[in-house]
Design a protein around this motif. Structure first.
Motif, short mmCIF file in Angstrom:
data_model
loop_
_atom_site.label_atom_id
_atom_site.label_comp_id
_atom_site.label_asym_id
_atom_site.label_seq_id
_atom_site.Cartn_x
_atom_site.Cartn_y
_atom_site.Cartn_z
N VAL A 228 -5.46 -36.36 -96.41
CA VAL A 228 -6.87 -36.61 -96.70
C VAL A 228 -7.12 -36.70 -98.20
O VAL A 228 -8.02 -37.43 -98.65
N VAL B 197 -14.33 -40.02 -95.64
CA VAL B 197 -13.22 -39.34 -96.30
C VAL B 197 -13.71 -38.13 -97.09
O VAL B 197 -13.09 -37.05 -97.06
N VAL C 204 -8.31 -40.92 -90.84
CA VAL C 204 -8.80 -39.66 -91.42
C VAL C 204 -9.52 -38.82 -90.36
O VAL C 204 -9.35 -37.59 -90.31
N GLN D 192 -16.36 -45.66 -95.26
CA GLN D 192 -15.05 -45.08 -95.53
C GLN D 192 -15.14 -43.95 -96.54
O GLN D 192 -14.58 -42.87 -96.33
N ALA E 100 -6.13 -40.17 -99.18
CA ALA E 100 -7.15 -41.10 -98.70
C ALA E 100 -8.39 -41.05 -99.58
O ALA E 100 -9.04 -42.08 -99.82
N TYR E 101 -8.73 -39.86 -100.07
CA TYR E 101 -9.88 -39.71 -100.96
C TYR E 101 -9.66 -40.47 -102.26
O TYR E 101 -10.55 -41.19 -102.74
#
Length: 389
Positions: A353, A335, A261, A331, A356-357
């Protein structure tokens, strides 16, 4: 600062992983998200390339890398770079939990029966601990195994089970002694076609959509004695012994995703313009990037040391709990702030992103909640202080 974790052999392995990810993962993982599972063919392809079963014994077709987690970490890093969180999580379940369970606890017959196909990707395994009314408190498990001639009859239900739909074999944490206290639980292996074993709902989650997650139901399922994994009544102790590796795996995934990220966000901010200049040229953006990179770098240094400690057989419950808690909290912070730097685009699922969130939040829950991690760490500190008096 130069990273000293890997050797030339690990970097050569990375090239093989990258080729696999480019060929077998990147073209498909959006479809996997939509269908809510990874293709079984991908498991078999990964097995042929030696990317699953890394922790398995060589005599059963594994990579023999149980005490060199660096190979698994390379795989996690490369899957994180492709934002294939669902596949990474599913592979971690197989290689960091199930294969070690069978390798460490299984009889020679059980190992010969299951490990070769687990290591080849032909068999997908799951572990069933959590129940609808029981989360981190494993002693509250109600799924029962009543002793009968030749085995046990299992009744109960499990939920939040990773690979619950696709799994061919399930290690079920079962209460085999109603009055046994901590010795009340055993690990019983339930196979796909056993009468009375069924799948409930495939669960919809806010993240990791490609990671198949389901409810499991056991109605008078006869499990033969040959399917007892480890020692009868030793379930909780056996689970505890394997937890450090599971928590290291979650921590390693956390830092791998954070690194990916940060790299993606750096690229985005240097290309995206606002008010006539790249947003990376604004002081606040640079401060944010500096903080994100530093948090990730400092966390990686600790997780790398935990990996080396695991390789040496020295990783403690407390150190694994610290790694899991800190890396997953880091993390989610990284993020979230990276998404903010993307502005409105960060909220669009087509941007990495955003995925990933969505995927990050569960990291602080599974493998033992981060509150449980703090309880483990604090409890050890207090016991140590009292013993020093």
């Amino acid at each position: 600062m130069k990273r000293h974790l890997y050797t030339a052999d690990h970097e050569a392995f990375r090239e093989s992983v990258r080729e696999f990810v480019a060929r077998e993962v990147v073209p498909h993982h959006e479809r996997w998200d939509e269908q809510r599972h990874v293709d079984r063919e991908t498991w078999v392809s990964a097995g042929k390339q030696g990317l699953v079963g890394l922790s398995g014994p060589e005599e059963h077709g594994g990579g023999g890398m149980f005490r060199d987690y660096r190979y698994r970490n390379v795989l996690l890093e490369e899957l994180a770079a492709a934002y294939a969180g669902g596949l990474a999580s599913s592979f971690s379940l197989q290689d960091d939990i199930l294969v070690p369970y069978f390798a460490e606890l299984g009889t020679p017959e059980q190992q010969a029966r299951w490990l070769p196909r687990l290591c080849s990707g032909e068999l997908i395994a799951a572990i069933a601990m959590t129940e609808p009314g029981t989360g981190s408190d494993l002693q509250g498990i109600r799924t029962t195994g009543k002793k009968v001639d030749g085995g046990w009859v299992v009744n109960g239900a499990k939920t939040f089970i990773t690979s619950g739909i696709q799994s061919d074999i399930v290690v079920v944490v079962t209460r085999t002694d109603p009055d046994g206290g901590r010795n009340a639980f055993s690990l019983l292996v339930v196979e796909r076609d056993m009468p009375g074993f069924s799948r409930g709902r495939q669960l919809k989650k806010i993240g990791l959509p490609a990671q198949d997650t389901a409810e499991l139901v056991f109605e008078d399922v006869f499990v033969p004695e040959d399917n007892l994994l480890g020692v009868e009544g030793g379930g909780l102790a056996q689970l505890k012994a394997m937890l450090p590796l599971e928590r290291l795996s979650i921590a390693a995934q956390g830092i791998a995703v954070a690194d990916a990220v940060v790299a993606t966000t750096l690229g985005y901010t240097t290309e995206r313009e606002a008010f006539g200049q790249p947003i990376a040229d604004f002081q606040n953006t640079r401060f944010q990037l500096a903080e994100l990179a530093t948090e990730a770098d400092v966390t990686r240094a600790y997780v790398d040391q935990c990996i080396l400690a695991w390789n040496d057989g020295d990783l403690t419950d407390v150190d694994a709990a610290k790694a899991k808690w800190w890396a997953t909290d880091m993390q989610t912070r990284v993020v979230d702030r990276a998404l903010q730097l993307h502005g409105g685009y960060g909220y669009m699922v087509e941007y990495p992103v955003a995925r990933a969130y969505q995927d990050a939040r569960v990291q602080k829950i599974y493998g033992g909640t981060n509150e449980i991690m703090k309880h483990i760490i604090g409890g050890a500190m207090v016991r140590g202080a009292r013993s020093d008096r």
